[in-house]
Scaffold this motif. Structure first.
Motif, short mmCIF file in Angstrom:
data_model
loop_
_atom_site.label_atom_id
_atom_site.label_comp_id
_atom_site.label_asym_id
_atom_site.label_seq_id
_atom_site.Cartn_x
_atom_site.Cartn_y
_atom_site.Cartn_z
N LYS A 99 0.82 -1.21 0.00
CA LYS A 99 0.00 0.00 0.00
C LYS A 99 0.86 1.27 0.00
O LYS A 99 0.34 2.36 -0.20
N LEU A 100 2.15 1.11 0.24
CA LEU A 100 3.08 2.24 0.19
C LEU A 100 4.33 1.80 -0.56
O LEU A 100 4.84 0.70 -0.34
N GLY A 150 8.20 3.61 -1.98
CA GLY A 150 9.01 4.80 -1.69
C GLY A 150 10.42 4.67 -2.21
O GLY A 150 10.74 3.78 -3.00
N GLU A 169 11.04 9.06 1.19
CA GLU A 169 9.66 9.49 0.91
C GLU A 169 8.86 8.27 0.48
O GLU A 169 9.40 7.34 -0.15
N THR A 170 7.59 8.28 0.81
CA THR A 170 6.70 7.21 0.37
C THR A 170 5.53 7.79 -0.40
O THR A 170 5.21 8.98 -0.28
N GLU A 171 4.91 6.95 -1.19
CA GLU A 171 3.71 7.33 -1.96
C GLU A 171 2.67 6.23 -1.77
O GLU A 171 2.97 5.04 -1.92
N ARG A 172 1.44 6.64 -1.45
CA ARG A 172 0.38 5.65 -1.25
C ARG A 172 -0.11 5.14 -2.61
O ARG A 172 -0.32 5.92 -3.53
N THR A 176 -2.62 1.79 -4.58
CA THR A 176 -3.77 0.93 -4.33
C THR A 176 -3.69 -0.33 -5.19
O THR A 176 -2.85 -0.45 -6.09
#
Length: 299
Positions: free
Chosen positions: A230-231, A233, A252-255, A257
């Protein structure tokens, strides 16, 4: 005034040379009076503090400080060192003093993926990243056109398992010959040897295409997709002989789906990697990163 009188003259006064900017980083065992001693020493040579940040790591009882200050142009590093000697010796400081007016030089290593390289060049062009690219080197010829477009020397250093020691010697020689301050691994898909990692200790930053700790091996985004993460980065860290375990500078992370494909994750990952690497390089070049064992203090 008659015609015979000489015309009045205005004396030409040479403008005073502008103050120079300096960056002082230091660390030592925490004790009372460190800040007062250092700042008083800077004031004694006519220095003016523009930025100051400090941190006490209670777990190690270690004190860290970064000061950006200006001083009259005639006050060189020798004078500054002399003014700070009492504090340095008295507190047993580890320190560095950098000329803040000199534009730092970077050597960029890249393989076939060019998104991090292109972002670094763009951020330099628009002035957000204050740096000069001394050279671009690659184990593939693909980035040559990009280097030529930006007027940067390009070096193609092919590598095989048998030629790796010689190829790494070329990289190290280029780093030293260009006078680069930092080596940036902008998705350079080669594992540096222990010898080269040690030679570049504290002067090489890698972008890892995961939020460490991570999926190891080939196709990390595909592994992530199969595991339904779900993440995702990226991590910018210093290069050490311990693969992907160097002190971390920026992350840094990005969500994401379940609706995204593996290719979608790759696209999101490219964007995150480029941003994180550029920020990590900027932090280092502005001397905002101090090593604290296996960790970093980032001001």
């Amino acid at each position: 005034m008659t015609a015979a009188d000489p015309l009045p003259t205005t004396a030409t006064v040479a403008p005073a040379e502008a103050d120079r900017t300096h960056i002082l980083n230091l660390s030592c065992t925490d004790r009372p009076g460190i800040v007062a001693r250092v700042t008083t020493s800077i004031a004694a040579i006519g220095g003016n503090i523009a930025e100051s940040a400090q941190y006490w790591d209670r777990s190690t009882d270690r004190f860290f400080m970064r000061i950006l200050f200006t001083a009259p142009a005639e006050v060189g590093h020798g004078v500054i060192h002399g003014a700070l000697k009492s504090a340095i010796d008295g507190f047993g400081m580890t320190f560095s003093l950098t000329d803040g007016d000199t534009v730092p030089r970077i050597l960029i290593l890249v393989s076939k993926f060019d998104h991090c390289l292109l972002n670094l060049l763009y951020q330099i062009r628009v002035g957000w990243l204050r740096a000069e690219v001394a050279a671009i080197a690659s184990n593939h010829p693909d980035a040559r056109a990009i280097a030529e477009q930006h007027g940067v020397p390009f070096h193609h250093f092919p590598v095989t398992k048998a030629t790796k020691p010689e190829q790494e010697a070329q990289v190290l020689r280029l780093y030293r010959d260009t006078g680069a301050d930092l080596v940036v691994l902008a998705r350079y898909m080669q594992v540096l040897s222990n010898e080269l990692s040690t030679a570049l200790s504290g002067h090489a930053i890698n972008i890892h295409h995961s939020f460490l700790p991570s999926f190891k091996g080939a196709k990390p985004y595909h592994q992530a997709h199969e595991r339904g993460v779900k993440l995702i980065g990226a991590t910018a860290h210093y290069v050490t002989p311990d693969l992907d375990e160097g002190p971390i500078i920026e992350q840094e992370t990005e969500r994401v789906t379940h609706a995204l494909s593996a290719d979608d994750l790759v696209a999101v990952g490219r964007d995150v990697e480029a941003r994180v690497l550029a920020r990590g390089v900027k932090l280092h070049l502005e001397r905002r990163v101090l090593l604290n064992g296996h960790k970093t203090v980032v001001f």
